[in-house]
Enzyme design. Sequence first.
Site, PDB file in Angstrom:
ATOM      1  N   GLY A 290     -19.300  -1.942  -4.886  1.00  0.00           N
ATOM      2  CA  GLY A 290     -18.314  -1.517  -5.879  1.00  0.00           C
ATOM      3  C   GLY A 290     -17.273  -2.603  -6.042  1.00  0.00           C
ATOM      4  O   GLY A 290     -17.251  -3.348  -7.012  1.00  0.00           O
ATOM      5  N   ARG A 291     -16.412  -2.707  -5.022  1.00  0.00           N
ATOM      6  CA  ARG A 291     -15.371  -3.751  -5.015  1.00  0.00           C
ATOM      7  C   ARG A 291     -15.977  -5.138  -5.220  1.00  0.00           C
ATOM      8  O   ARG A 291     -15.415  -5.965  -5.951  1.00  0.00           O
ATOM      9  CB  ARG A 291     -14.639  -3.700  -3.672  1.00  0.00           C
ATOM     10  CG  ARG A 291     -13.502  -4.680  -3.535  1.00  0.00           C
ATOM     11  CD  ARG A 291     -13.129  -4.906  -2.068  1.00  0.00           C
ATOM     12  NE  ARG A 291     -13.148  -3.690  -1.290  1.00  0.00           N
ATOM     13  CZ  ARG A 291     -12.089  -2.947  -1.004  1.00  0.00           C
ATOM     14  NH1 ARG A 291     -10.909  -3.310  -1.451  1.00  0.00           N
ATOM     15  NH2 ARG A 291     -12.194  -1.862  -0.268  1.00  0.00           N
ATOM     16  N   ARG A 328      -2.484   0.194  -3.937  1.00  0.00           N
ATOM     17  CA  ARG A 328      -3.063  -0.321  -2.692  1.00  0.00           C
ATOM     18  C   ARG A 328      -2.050  -0.987  -1.757  1.00  0.00           C
ATOM     19  O   ARG A 328      -2.137  -0.794  -0.538  1.00  0.00           O
ATOM     20  CB  ARG A 328      -4.223  -1.279  -2.992  1.00  0.00           C
ATOM     21  CG  ARG A 328      -5.422  -0.586  -3.632  1.00  0.00           C
ATOM     22  CD  ARG A 328      -6.611  -1.531  -3.772  1.00  0.00           C
ATOM     23  NE  ARG A 328      -7.186  -1.862  -2.487  1.00  0.00           N
ATOM     24  CZ  ARG A 328      -7.072  -3.049  -1.904  1.00  0.00           C
ATOM     25  NH1 ARG A 328      -6.388  -4.019  -2.487  1.00  0.00           N
ATOM     26  NH2 ARG A 328      -7.603  -3.254  -0.716  1.00  0.00           N
ATOM     27  N   TYR A 332      -2.287   0.795   1.630  1.00  0.00           N
ATOM     28  CA  TYR A 332      -3.025   0.064   2.661  1.00  0.00           C
ATOM     29  C   TYR A 332      -2.307  -1.166   3.210  1.00  0.00           C
ATOM     30  O   TYR A 332      -2.807  -1.813   4.127  1.00  0.00           O
ATOM     31  CB  TYR A 332      -4.367  -0.455   2.103  1.00  0.00           C
ATOM     32  CG  TYR A 332      -5.323   0.580   1.599  1.00  0.00           C
ATOM     33  CD1 TYR A 332      -5.584   1.750   2.303  1.00  0.00           C
ATOM     34  CD2 TYR A 332      -6.004   0.376   0.411  1.00  0.00           C
ATOM     35  CE1 TYR A 332      -6.488   2.675   1.832  1.00  0.00           C
ATOM     36  CE2 TYR A 332      -6.916   1.300  -0.072  1.00  0.00           C
ATOM     37  CZ  TYR A 332      -7.151   2.460   0.648  1.00  0.00           C
ATOM     38  OH  TYR A 332      -8.056   3.370   0.180  1.00  0.00           O
ATOM     39  N   CYS A 359      10.456   4.431  -8.557  1.00  0.00           N
ATOM     40  CA  CYS A 359      11.654   4.769  -7.779  1.00  0.00           C
ATOM     41  C   CYS A 359      11.272   5.063  -6.335  1.00  0.00           C
ATOM     42  O   CYS A 359      11.410   6.185  -5.842  1.00  0.00           O
ATOM     43  CB  CYS A 359      12.358   5.958  -8.422  1.00  0.00           C
ATOM     44  SG  CYS A 359      14.026   6.189  -7.809  1.00  0.00           S
ATOM     45  N   GLU A 360      10.739   4.048  -5.662  1.00  0.00           N
ATOM     46  CA  GLU A 360      10.337   4.106  -4.253  1.00  0.00           C
ATOM     47  C   GLU A 360      10.623   2.753  -3.629  1.00  0.00           C
ATOM     48  O   GLU A 360      10.213   1.723  -4.178  1.00  0.00           O
ATOM     49  CB  GLU A 360       8.847   4.414  -4.108  1.00  0.00           C
ATOM     50  CG  GLU A 360       8.410   5.782  -4.585  1.00  0.00           C
ATOM     51  CD  GLU A 360       8.820   6.895  -3.628  1.00  0.00           C
ATOM     52  OE1 GLU A 360       9.096   6.591  -2.450  1.00  0.00           O
ATOM     53  OE2 GLU A 360       8.875   8.049  -4.078  1.00  0.00           O
ATOM     54  N   TYR A 388     -10.077  -0.330  -7.639  1.00  0.00           N
ATOM     55  CA  TYR A 388      -9.070   0.628  -7.159  1.00  0.00           C
ATOM     56  C   TYR A 388      -7.678   0.365  -7.723  1.00  0.00           C
ATOM     57  O   TYR A 388      -6.684   0.748  -7.140  1.00  0.00           O
ATOM     58  CB  TYR A 388      -9.040   0.661  -5.623  1.00  0.00           C
ATOM     59  CG  TYR A 388     -10.411   0.866  -5.047  1.00  0.00           C
ATOM     60  CD1 TYR A 388     -11.068   2.082  -5.213  1.00  0.00           C
ATOM     61  CD2 TYR A 388     -11.080  -0.161  -4.384  1.00  0.00           C
ATOM     62  CE1 TYR A 388     -12.350   2.266  -4.731  1.00  0.00           C
ATOM     63  CE2 TYR A 388     -12.366   0.027  -3.891  1.00  0.00           C
ATOM     64  CZ  TYR A 388     -12.991   1.235  -4.072  1.00  0.00           C
ATOM     65  OH  TYR A 388     -14.266   1.424  -3.598  1.00  0.00           O
TER      66      TYR A 388
END
Length: 437
Positions: A290-291, A328, A332, A359-360, A388
């Site tokens: 996939g990736r 990601r 991760y 806003c994080e 992803y």
Amino acid sequence: MFFHGTSRVNEKGHLEIGGVDTVELAEMYGTPLYIYDVALIRTRARAFKEAFHRHGVQAQVAYASKAFSSIAMVQLAAEEGLSLDVVSGGELYTALAAGFPPERIHFHGNNKSRDELAMALEHGIGCIVADNFYELELIEQLASGRAVPVLLRVTPGVEAHTHDYILTGQEDSKFGFDLNNGQADEAFRRVMASPSFQLLGVHCHIGSQIFETAGFVLAAQKVFTKMAEWNKAYGFIPSVINLGGGFGIRYTEEDDPIPVSAYVDCIVKEVKRQAETCQLPLPEIWIEPGRSLVGDAGTTIYTIGSRKDVPNVRTYIAVDGGMSDNIRPALYGAKYEAVLANRVLGERTETVSIAGKCCESGDMLIWDLALPEAKPGDYLAVFCTGAYGYSMANNYNRLPRPAVVFVENGDAQLVVKRETYEDLIQHDLPFKAKVRK
């Protein structure tokens, strides 16, 4: 700095992909913008298929569409002769809407619903990868006298060298029947005893972003040991072994992936060796990249906005996207490389950290990136966002999801429209306050 596929710096000093100026794309379609290098996807797909062809073995290369699913991407996979791995009703619906041959679709997932399985059976997809006993019950209830082709997903107890959150082959996993505690044997006996199943063989997946082959060798050994036991006890002859995916790509200079052919050569060699050792016919070999098909074919373009200088600490540069289009790094701790798309060759005079606009405080895309002095309106190109990114994009802070453009041989094609503010509220319903007496 490194480039993938057809990426290069053109005569304007701009980043060019697929023969198309990314600055022009950003101005035409807006930012954030996902850009896919179609030629690179084709090259990777053909490399996997040709590697198996050189060995003269029967094989299926199934694109793991969870990495990036859209009608255009599914059609590209079909054009390249790939099979397709789906993990939800939505991915299956997308595949069918794209006209993908249902006999080449494999359906994964640890909690397939009755409706999802019914859809799969209605359209006659090629294989269901059975993950648990509940699912076996549902398939039996829905089979209606048919023998449904299935693979049993097993957890072989093999850990890949990767991030803990994306390990799936070890014993403590939400996926599959365990090889070591008797669950796989129980599932095998149940499937073999029921006319509702046609057992093709076994599936396993040991992790993601893997840069070596030892894990695949060990997984093949464990799976064949079990299949040999079933052959001796019940006469079972597997027609398929699926060793999953997880082949790594190069996100940053620190990553050192091996060639596609190295994975395939190792897998084929070990499957042949195990089949001979276990005195079993050579099964068809399935894998699920996939990736490794789309990851480094994707680049995200952002527009740079605000700057915050914290003396003797760092400089923050904010872009018009972030964890809403690439979660990601927050999820991760994933790392990326980037350049100014409109001034690729400019002297890198400062080190900055790239902040998203959500806003994080954890919405950071890249820490400590060397760039020319970045100004509002510059375009930042972040590499290797093809897997992803769009598939995990979200509407946090009510940010519309970006558009997606395919580029190839100097042509650009919009394949996913940018969401609008109207799109964000299309399913909202007004609140009707109760009248107080």
